[in-house]
Motif scaffolding. Sequence first.
Motif, short mmCIF file in Angstrom:
data_model
loop_
_atom_site.label_atom_id
_atom_site.label_comp_id
_atom_site.label_asym_id
_atom_site.label_seq_id
_atom_site.Cartn_x
_atom_site.Cartn_y
_atom_site.Cartn_z
N ASP A 20 -13.90 4.74 -58.85
CA ASP A 20 -13.46 3.86 -59.92
C ASP A 20 -13.66 3.48 -61.00
OD1 ASP A 20 -11.89 2.87 -57.24
OD2 ASP A 20 -14.35 2.21 -56.98
N LYS A 21 -14.72 4.95 -61.31
CA LYS A 21 -15.46 5.59 -62.69
C LYS A 21 -14.42 6.20 -63.45
CE LYS A 21 -19.77 2.95 -61.16
NZ LYS A 21 -21.15 2.95 -61.28
N ARG A 22 -14.53 7.41 -62.53
CA ARG A 22 -13.75 8.81 -63.22
C ARG A 22 -12.79 8.27 -64.10
NH1 ARG A 22 -10.53 13.05 -60.42
NH2 ARG A 22 -9.75 13.33 -62.90
N ILE A 23 -12.82 9.51 -64.94
CA ILE A 23 -11.56 9.60 -66.05
C ILE A 23 -9.96 10.89 -65.70
CG2 ILE A 23 -10.22 10.23 -68.33
CD1 ILE A 23 -12.68 9.14 -69.74
N TYR A 24 -9.03 10.50 -65.37
CA TYR A 24 -7.79 11.45 -65.20
C TYR A 24 -7.39 12.11 -66.17
CZ TYR A 24 -9.37 8.69 -60.76
OH TYR A 24 -9.86 8.73 -59.21
N GLY A 25 -6.53 12.59 -65.94
CA GLY A 25 -5.97 13.58 -66.61
C GLY A 25 -4.52 13.09 -66.93
N LEU A 26 -3.86 12.85 -65.56
CA LEU A 26 -2.62 11.87 -66.10
C LEU A 26 -2.04 10.81 -64.87
CD1 LEU A 26 0.26 11.82 -66.67
CD2 LEU A 26 0.46 13.33 -65.05
N THR A 27 -1.53 9.60 -65.60
CA THR A 27 -1.51 8.81 -64.58
C THR A 27 -0.22 8.46 -65.11
OG1 THR A 27 -2.33 7.13 -66.47
CG2 THR A 27 -3.54 7.58 -64.19
N THR A 28 0.48 7.51 -64.15
CA THR A 28 2.68 6.95 -63.74
C THR A 28 2.11 5.25 -63.54
OG1 THR A 28 2.50 7.76 -61.82
CG2 THR A 28 3.09 9.70 -63.74
N ASP A 29 3.42 4.97 -63.90
CA ASP A 29 3.53 3.40 -63.01
C ASP A 29 3.24 3.94 -61.64
OD1 ASP A 29 4.56 1.16 -61.92
OD2 ASP A 29 5.31 0.73 -63.85
N TYR A 80 -4.16 14.48 -61.55
CA TYR A 80 -3.10 13.49 -61.91
C TYR A 80 -3.22 12.15 -60.63
CZ TYR A 80 1.53 11.60 -60.64
OH TYR A 80 2.65 10.56 -59.78
N TYR A 81 -3.60 11.18 -60.94
CA TYR A 81 -3.83 9.88 -59.82
C TYR A 81 -3.11 9.49 -59.49
CZ TYR A 81 -5.33 4.96 -58.59
OH TYR A 81 -5.52 4.04 -57.90
N VAL A 82 -2.96 9.72 -58.06
CA VAL A 82 -1.74 8.96 -57.49
C VAL A 82 -1.85 7.63 -56.59
CG1 VAL A 82 0.06 9.05 -55.26
CG2 VAL A 82 -0.82 11.61 -56.37
N PRO A 83 -1.62 6.81 -57.47
CA PRO A 83 -1.38 5.46 -56.99
C PRO A 83 -2.01 5.53 -54.98
CG PRO A 83 -0.36 4.78 -58.05
CD PRO A 83 -0.31 5.98 -57.75
N LYS A 84 -2.75 4.39 -54.17
CA LYS A 84 -2.83 4.59 -52.88
C LYS A 84 -1.25 3.11 -52.80
CE LYS A 84 -7.92 6.35 -51.96
NZ LYS A 84 -6.56 7.86 -51.03
N PHE A 104 -5.03 3.62 -68.07
CA PHE A 104 -4.71 4.05 -69.76
C PHE A 104 -4.93 2.92 -70.43
CE2 PHE A 104 -2.52 5.21 -73.41
CZ PHE A 104 -2.45 6.10 -73.40
N ILE A 105 -4.82 2.01 -70.11
CA ILE A 105 -5.59 0.32 -71.16
C ILE A 105 -6.91 0.59 -70.80
CG2 ILE A 105 -5.14 -1.90 -71.18
CD1 ILE A 105 -2.49 -1.99 -70.89
N MET A 106 -7.59 1.17 -69.47
CA MET A 106 -8.62 0.75 -69.41
C MET A 106 -9.60 2.24 -69.88
SD MET A 106 -9.50 -2.13 -68.59
CE MET A 106 -10.83 -2.10 -68.35
N PHE A 113 2.55 8.59 -68.27
CA PHE A 113 3.77 8.42 -68.29
C PHE A 113 4.30 6.90 -68.15
CE2 PHE A 113 8.06 8.72 -66.70
CZ PHE A 113 8.85 9.64 -67.25
N SER A 114 5.06 7.05 -69.48
CA SER A 114 5.62 5.25 -69.54
C SER A 114 6.40 5.11 -69.88
CB SER A 114 4.66 4.09 -68.77
OG SER A 114 4.75 2.66 -68.91
N TYR A 115 7.51 3.85 -70.32
CA TYR A 115 8.29 3.01 -70.91
C TYR A 115 7.59 2.47 -72.07
CZ TYR A 115 11.71 5.48 -67.75
OH TYR A 115 12.01 6.16 -66.92
N ASN A 116 8.62 1.92 -73.03
CA ASN A 116 7.76 1.45 -74.28
C ASN A 116 7.32 0.38 -74.12
OD1 ASN A 116 11.17 1.30 -73.73
ND2 ASN A 116 11.01 -0.47 -75.27
N TYR A 117 7.28 -0.17 -73.26
CA TYR A 117 6.95 -1.20 -72.58
C TYR A 117 5.64 -1.10 -72.50
CZ TYR A 117 7.63 -0.46 -68.00
OH TYR A 117 7.53 0.48 -66.46
#
Length: 246
Positions: A20-29, A80-84, A104-106, A113-117
């Motif tokens: 719950d505290k670490r930084i991941y290299g890559l996330t997606t939606d 790579y973080y895979v959401p549960k 990413f925001i946090m 990897f995300s879209y322009n929104y």
Amino acid sequence: MSWEEVFELAKRFPTDGEKDKRIYGLTTDSYMTLENFIQMIGSGQDLKALSADSTQLNVNTDSWRKVFQMTIDAAKSGAYYVPKEEDRNMQMTTMEDMYKEDLFIMGRSAMTFSYNYEVNSIIQAKEQLKSVTPVNWDIVTAPVDPNNRNQSSYFNLSNTFSVNASSPNLRASWEFVKYINSEAFAKLKSKSSNGYLRSWTAYNADQDGRKMEPFYKLEPKANTNDEYTKAPANFFGLLANVIKTG
């Protein structure tokens, strides 16, 4: 970069620390499952899950095997973080809740990897989450097929306008479509920050001091994959379940 290069870059970030505290290299939606991610990467490299006549499964190839292996390896390594399942089904009642679930925001994801929104979300989160240090961000082009680095498979048109052939107001309708696609309208719309990009790229204003060019820098790749229309309606859902359980 290709997806393989993105995963290698993600693995350069430490994978230790509390979940719950670490930084991941890559996330997606957060709605992107591992099986959907694998299918998306393969499709972006023109890999097809079905044979030409849509009668045989076609994922037992070296190319598909490489996509499976590099994605699963990145997930197993923790890069790579895979959401549960519970994370994807979490009920969020406010925009603040949604922003706080975006790693990413946090500041807990080196790349996303995300879209322009996502740009709009980052800007709004900075305004609303006063207790959170704003993330320092920028944009690069989406991952490409290593055999075709000048085109993007993730180029989508969100709004198109057309006229019903039997419309009693053909001339007026066409004048409306003409105006909607005009430079004058693009200039007018550029004054509102709704998160959309415009086909008149000169009017895609910088956001938070960052240029939006990476979103449309690459040429759109022609979509020649018609297996989604040829396959039975529930095929890809079943395939996703096979990947998930396998």
